[in-house]
Motif scaffolding. Structure first.
Motif, PDB file in Angstrom:
ATOM      1  N   SER A   1     -36.079 -28.836  -0.696  1.00 34.36           N
ATOM      2  CA  SER A   1     -36.569 -29.968   0.076  1.00 34.36           C
ATOM      3  C   SER A   1     -35.487 -31.043   0.081  1.00 34.36           C
ATOM      4  N   HIS A   2     -35.578 -31.953   1.040  1.00 34.01           N
ATOM      5  CA  HIS A   2     -34.533 -32.949   1.223  1.00 34.01           C
ATOM      6  C   HIS A   2     -35.173 -34.331   1.314  1.00 34.01           C
ATOM      7  N   ALA A   3     -34.360 -35.362   1.194  1.00 30.17           N
ATOM      8  CA  ALA A   3     -34.854 -36.733   1.303  1.00 30.17           C
ATOM      9  C   ALA A   3     -33.781 -37.611   1.909  1.00 30.17           C
ATOM     10  N   TRP A   4     -34.217 -38.592   2.689  1.00 33.20           N
ATOM     11  CA  TRP A   4     -33.299 -39.563   3.266  1.00 33.20           C
ATOM     12  C   TRP A   4     -34.061 -40.870   3.469  1.00 33.20           C
ATOM     13  N   ALA A   5     -33.472 -41.823   4.152  1.00 28.76           N
ATOM     14  CA  ALA A   5     -34.091 -43.130   4.355  1.00 28.76           C
ATOM     15  C   ALA A   5     -34.083 -43.464   5.837  1.00 28.76           C
ATOM     16  N   SER A   6     -34.847 -44.487   6.216  1.00 26.31           N
ATOM     17  CA  SER A   6     -34.756 -45.004   7.576  1.00 26.31           C
ATOM     18  C   SER A   6     -34.968 -46.506   7.546  1.00 26.31           C
ATOM     19  N   VAL A   7     -34.345 -47.195   8.479  1.00 26.52           N
ATOM     20  CA  VAL A   7     -34.422 -48.649   8.573  1.00 26.52           C
ATOM     21  C   VAL A   7     -35.031 -49.016   9.918  1.00 26.52           C
ATOM     22  N   TYR A   8     -35.774 -50.121   9.939  1.00 26.64           N
ATOM     23  CA  TYR A   8     -36.487 -50.505  11.160  1.00 26.64           C
ATOM     24  C   TYR A   8     -35.656 -51.471  11.991  1.00 26.64           C
TER      25      TYR A   8
ATOM     26  N   THR B   1     -26.799 -39.768  10.718  1.00 26.25           N
ATOM     27  CA  THR B   1     -27.738 -40.791  11.150  1.00 26.25           C
ATOM     28  C   THR B   1     -28.237 -40.449  12.542  1.00 26.25           C
ATOM     29  N   GLY B   2     -29.411 -40.968  12.888  1.00 29.36           N
ATOM     30  CA  GLY B   2     -29.946 -40.730  14.224  1.00 29.36           C
ATOM     31  C   GLY B   2     -31.264 -41.450  14.417  1.00 29.36           C
ATOM     32  N   LEU B   3     -31.649 -41.629  15.662  1.00 29.96           N
ATOM     33  CA  LEU B   3     -32.901 -42.303  15.981  1.00 29.96           C
ATOM     34  C   LEU B   3     -34.078 -41.379  15.700  1.00 29.96           C
ATOM     35  N   ALA B   4     -34.930 -41.787  14.761  1.00 30.46           N
ATOM     36  CA  ALA B   4     -36.132 -41.055  14.345  1.00 30.46           C
ATOM     37  C   ALA B   4     -35.832 -39.775  13.576  1.00 30.46           C
ATOM     38  N   SER B   5     -34.602 -39.304  13.587  1.00 30.33           N
ATOM     39  CA  SER B   5     -34.210 -38.112  12.833  1.00 30.33           C
ATOM     40  C   SER B   5     -32.686 -38.049  12.785  1.00 30.33           C
ATOM     41  N   PRO B   6     -32.113 -37.571  11.670  1.00 33.37           N
ATOM     42  CA  PRO B   6     -30.658 -37.443  11.635  1.00 33.37           C
ATOM     43  C   PRO B   6     -30.115 -36.308  12.496  1.00 33.37           C
ATOM     44  N   GLY B   7     -30.987 -35.405  12.985  1.00 34.71           N
ATOM     45  CA  GLY B   7     -30.502 -34.313  13.822  1.00 34.71           C
ATOM     46  C   GLY B   7     -31.570 -33.264  14.060  1.00 34.71           C
ATOM     47  N   LEU B   8     -31.273 -32.328  14.958  1.00 35.78           N
ATOM     48  CA  LEU B   8     -32.225 -31.271  15.293  1.00 35.78           C
ATOM     49  C   LEU B   8     -32.452 -30.304  14.138  1.00 35.78           C
ATOM     50  N   ASP B   9     -31.572 -30.303  13.149  1.00 38.14           N
ATOM     51  CA  ASP B   9     -31.707 -29.404  12.006  1.00 38.14           C
ATOM     52  C   ASP B   9     -32.502 -30.028  10.859  1.00 38.14           C
ATOM     53  N   TYR B  10     -33.128 -31.173  11.116  1.00 38.74           N
ATOM     54  CA  TYR B  10     -33.972 -31.839  10.127  1.00 38.74           C
ATOM     55  C   TYR B  10     -35.440 -31.719  10.540  1.00 38.74           C
ATOM     56  N   VAL B  11     -36.316 -31.588   9.541  1.00 35.78           N
ATOM     57  CA  VAL B  11     -37.765 -31.619   9.756  1.00 35.78           C
ATOM     58  C   VAL B  11     -38.354 -32.676   8.833  1.00 35.78           C
ATOM     59  N   ARG B  12     -39.088 -33.616   9.411  1.00 36.77           N
ATOM     60  CA  ARG B  12     -39.726 -34.663   8.617  1.00 36.77           C
ATOM     61  C   ARG B  12     -41.056 -34.165   8.080  1.00 36.77           C
TER      62      ARG B  12
ATOM     63  N   LEU C   1     -34.339 -45.966  12.638  1.00 41.99           N
ATOM     64  CA  LEU C   1     -33.042 -45.300  12.565  1.00 41.99           C
ATOM     65  C   LEU C   1     -32.975 -44.558  11.246  1.00 41.99           C
ATOM     66  N   ASP C   2     -32.841 -43.233  11.280  1.00 45.27           N
ATOM     67  CA  ASP C   2     -32.797 -42.425  10.066  1.00 45.27           C
ATOM     68  C   ASP C   2     -31.373 -42.360   9.534  1.00 45.27           C
ATOM     69  N   LEU C   3     -31.260 -42.401   8.197  1.00 46.61           N
ATOM     70  CA  LEU C   3     -29.973 -42.495   7.512  1.00 46.61           C
ATOM     71  C   LEU C   3     -29.944 -41.500   6.353  1.00 46.61           C
ATOM     72  N   ASP C   4     -29.038 -40.551   6.397  1.00 41.25           N
ATOM     73  CA  ASP C   4     -28.915 -39.553   5.328  1.00 41.25           C
ATOM     74  C   ASP C   4     -27.559 -39.711   4.643  1.00 41.25           C
ATOM     75  N   PRO C   5     -27.487 -40.467   3.541  1.00 37.91           N
ATOM     76  CA  PRO C   5     -26.204 -40.660   2.865  1.00 37.91           C
ATOM     77  C   PRO C   5     -25.681 -39.404   2.185  1.00 37.91           C
ATOM     78  N   THR C   6     -26.543 -38.455   1.880  1.00 38.20           N
ATOM     79  CA  THR C   6     -26.084 -37.211   1.261  1.00 38.20           C
ATOM     80  C   THR C   6     -25.117 -36.478   2.179  1.00 38.20           C
ATOM     81  N   ASN C   7     -25.406 -36.458   3.475  1.00 39.23           N
ATOM     82  CA  ASN C   7     -24.593 -35.709   4.439  1.00 39.23           C
ATOM     83  C   ASN C   7     -23.908 -36.604   5.467  1.00 39.23           C
ATOM     84  N   ASN C   8     -24.034 -37.926   5.325  1.00 41.39           N
ATOM     85  CA  ASN C   8     -23.474 -38.879   6.281  1.00 41.39           C
ATOM     86  C   ASN C   8     -23.919 -38.546   7.699  1.00 41.39           C
TER      87      ASN C   8
END
Length: 303
Positions: free
Chosen positions: A223-230, A252-263, A243-250
């Motif tokens: 499982s994975h974890a990241w943050a988002s800012v409003y 970022t993206g709107l509502a998700s860091p990418g198509l390979d992520y599942v919230r 805006l989603d922010l994943d510092p582990t993999n650098n």
């Protein structure tokens, strides 16, 4: 992209547990950037599983086990289609967002104000403010500053499996500049909140790639974890301002860091969205095994 996720959690108890109550956050939600095609969950020993929606609009599952048992298996399977959102740029300064969320007597608050305050795993502290300040210079847009802080964390921090656990304070991980995705998400949250900005914890999954020429292995993911800012400026955008922010993999993206992520779920920190937790009567020593497999829908995985 359509992704299949299987998340297995297995406990073994010695001696037996007499009774137990459990709650799980293992069902993804439909969001602007993902659609849940199907989901099911299996519990052994068999139990009557109930569902509701928690305070953060996550799917929550709970059940009781009233007979002695020597183990517990929880298997959650989901198929999710991820969706790309239109791009957008936000130029609102981080100071103006901070002022938007500053308390003023007699004024209506913003519903997202609950993500401004410190929480158990992501406290407000001067140390986080000091670390964040070089990215949050006067007049810089919140979007640019948050992306810069995410990239700087990715550069400064070392990912080390088993270097921390859920009880490691975020301040300790900040000082050591090492940890796992959960630590990095908590540090980023604490930095943003220490600046007076609303930020939330996101749990989920990330499709990883096997080494060239090798098959994807069952249970090899996590499982994975990241943050988002409003970003209030983008409240009417499809991302609903996040805006989603994943510092582990650098990433970022709107509502998700990418198509390979599942919230999976959102909250103030890990404590709000723990995949599985419970209260046990009896038992003693126990072992825990977690295996996660994320695959493109029609790609076979090897055992």
């Amino acid at each position: 992209m359509r992704l299949a996720i299987t998340h297995d959690t297995r406990y073994r108890y010695s001696p037996s547990v007499q009774t137990a109550q459990h709650v799980a956050h293992l069902q993804p939600a439909n969001t602007p950037c993902q659609k849940v095609i199907n989901h099911w969950m299996q519990v052994e020993p068999a139990a009557t599983v109930q569902h509701n929606i928690d305070a953060f609009f996550n799917h929550r599952t709970y059940w009781s086990l009233t007979n002695p048992h020597e183990g517990l298996l929880v298997r959650a399977h989901s198929e999710v289609e991820t969706i790309a959102l239109p791009s957008a740029n936000a130029i609102q300064s981080w100071e103006s967002v901070r002022e938007h969320f500053r308390y003023r007597a007699g004024h209506l608050g913003d519903v997202h104000s609950r993500f401004v305050f410190g929480s158990h795993h992501a406290p407000v502290d001067e140390a986080f403010l000091v670390y964040a300040q070089s990215s949050f210079t006067p007049g810089k847009s919140l979007m640019v500053a948050a992306q810069e802080l995410t990239a700087r964390m990715h550069h400064d921090f070392r990912y080390e499996t088993a270097s921390t656990d859920i009880n490691t304070p975020a301040l300790q991980a900040l000082q050591d500049q090492r940890g796992v995705c959960q630590d990095f998400a908590h540090i980023l949250l604490a930095c943003l909140r220490s600046l007076g900005l609303p930020a939330r914890y996101v749990s989920g999954y990330l499709l990883t790639q096997p080494p060239p020429g090798q098959a994807r292995l069952v249970g090899s993911d996590a499982s994975h974890a990241w943050a988002s800012v409003y970003l209030p400026e983008l409240a009417s955008h499809a991302c609903q301002g996040w805006l989603d922010l994943d510092p582990t993999n650098n990433r970022t993206g709107l509502a998700s860091p990418g198509l390979d992520y599942v919230r999976l779920a959102i909250g103030r920190d890990f404590a709000d969205v723990s995949p599985l937790r419970g209260v046990l009567q009896g038992g003693g020593a126990h072992t825990l095994e977690v295996a996660v497999t994320v695959t493109p829908r029609n790609e076979p995985a090897s055992h």
